[in-house]
Design a protein around this motif. Sequence first.
Motif, PDB file in Angstrom:
ATOM      1  N   SER A  11      45.608  16.799  30.037  1.00 12.88           N
ATOM      2  CA  SER A  11      46.373  15.881  29.193  1.00 12.88           C
ATOM      3  C   SER A  11      46.108  16.158  27.716  1.00 12.88           C
ATOM      4  O   SER A  11      47.035  16.151  26.890  1.00 12.88           O
ATOM      5  CB  SER A  11      46.002  14.439  29.541  1.00 12.88           C
ATOM      6  N   GLU A  12      44.854  16.425  27.361  1.00 10.16           N
ATOM      7  CA  GLU A  12      44.510  16.723  25.977  1.00 10.16           C
ATOM      8  C   GLU A  12      45.176  18.017  25.511  1.00 10.16           C
ATOM      9  O   GLU A  12      45.683  18.102  24.380  1.00 10.16           O
ATOM     10  CB  GLU A  12      42.996  16.809  25.823  1.00 10.16           C
ATOM     11  N   ASN A  65      47.952  19.315  26.672  1.00 11.59           N
ATOM     12  CA  ASN A  65      49.404  19.113  26.562  1.00 11.59           C
ATOM     13  C   ASN A  65      49.782  18.225  25.391  1.00 11.59           C
ATOM     14  O   ASN A  65      50.886  18.336  24.854  1.00 11.59           O
ATOM     15  CB  ASN A  65      49.959  18.549  27.866  1.00 11.59           C
ATOM     16  N   GLN A  66      48.870  17.333  24.972  1.00 11.94           N
ATOM     17  CA  GLN A  66      49.137  16.519  23.790  1.00 11.94           C
ATOM     18  C   GLN A  66      49.098  17.367  22.532  1.00 11.94           C
ATOM     19  O   GLN A  66      49.668  16.981  21.504  1.00 11.94           O
ATOM     20  CB  GLN A  66      48.111  15.381  23.692  1.00 11.94           C
TER      21      GLN A  66
END
Length: 339
Positions: free
Chosen positions: A21-22, A24-25
């Motif tokens: 998630s990090e 992709n952010q």
Amino acid sequence: MSGSAGLWAPSAEACGRLAVSELNQAAGIMRRPVELIVVNAGETGRSAAHAAREAVDELAVDGLIGMLPSYARDPVVQATQGQVPFVYTPQFEGLATNADVMTTGETAGELMAPAIRWLSEAKRARRFFLCGNDYIWPRASLQIAKRLIAGVGCTVTGECYLPVGAHDFDEMLDRIKITRSDVVLPVFLGFDCIAFSRAFCAAGLSRHVLRFSSAFDETIVYGLDSSQTENLFVASSYFASMHSRNNGAFLERYYTAYGDNPPPPNGYGESCYEGVHALAALIERAGSFDARELRRYYGRTLQRRTARGVEAQPVVGGRHPVHLAELDGYDFSLVATSH
């Protein structure tokens, strides 16, 4: 996700998903979005090899993050033959690994050396009993422990092993009693570690015999009654209770993502978080997904995120401080740190 090591699967998956998630952010990897595929390696080296082969051939993964027992590491390498990069994340025995494996965890020597020295000095421990599962990680780790124990002028009183999944500890516990050991070094895998600790305490040994292991973490401790953690010492490069900028930032993101009652953060799960960030950093540095290219940059590439240590951007595969903690109920209280 199954077998004696299966208890770490929830935290490993949660930590891996947080890292993805990090990424992709930000911009993903090489400006491509990242997808995490969770594969059950099963309970044997053979099942792990089959799962890895299927992941490469049928799921077309670009890389493998392995939070696996050591007995599964080489079968995975042999099954995938270096077709994709393979980052192996947990602590391990520290012997020379296949060139196709990039490790990020601590070695047995790094974890045991400062702890054995501290136990001999601070606790006046002289007699050490060694026990664990019968495979490469416990056997090789305890061979290293023998040399370290001799090096501080202490004695090994006995050595005993059981197959993974076997929980008949009677003979082992009798030998610990007979030898009048000061410290027991148990190196058991996951659920086996919980079973040994329960049997050890039921035999009345925990009041008089210290336990030291690098195989304990928060997940294992929560499988015990608080009275079963007395006189228990643990060495690790990561505890959720550590007060540091890196860990504080990691835990804030972890609990923001998963709420107040997620799988307990621990060293094995956190290793998957670092494994994802390590692989991403190597791919970005190499400008390639080719396993051979990535290995050229292993050991000299900075990764963006970590929960361990004090460096904001440590080197992939670099060393971190090792902490020795004593259990106080369910809480890890740090008693020494080795840099």
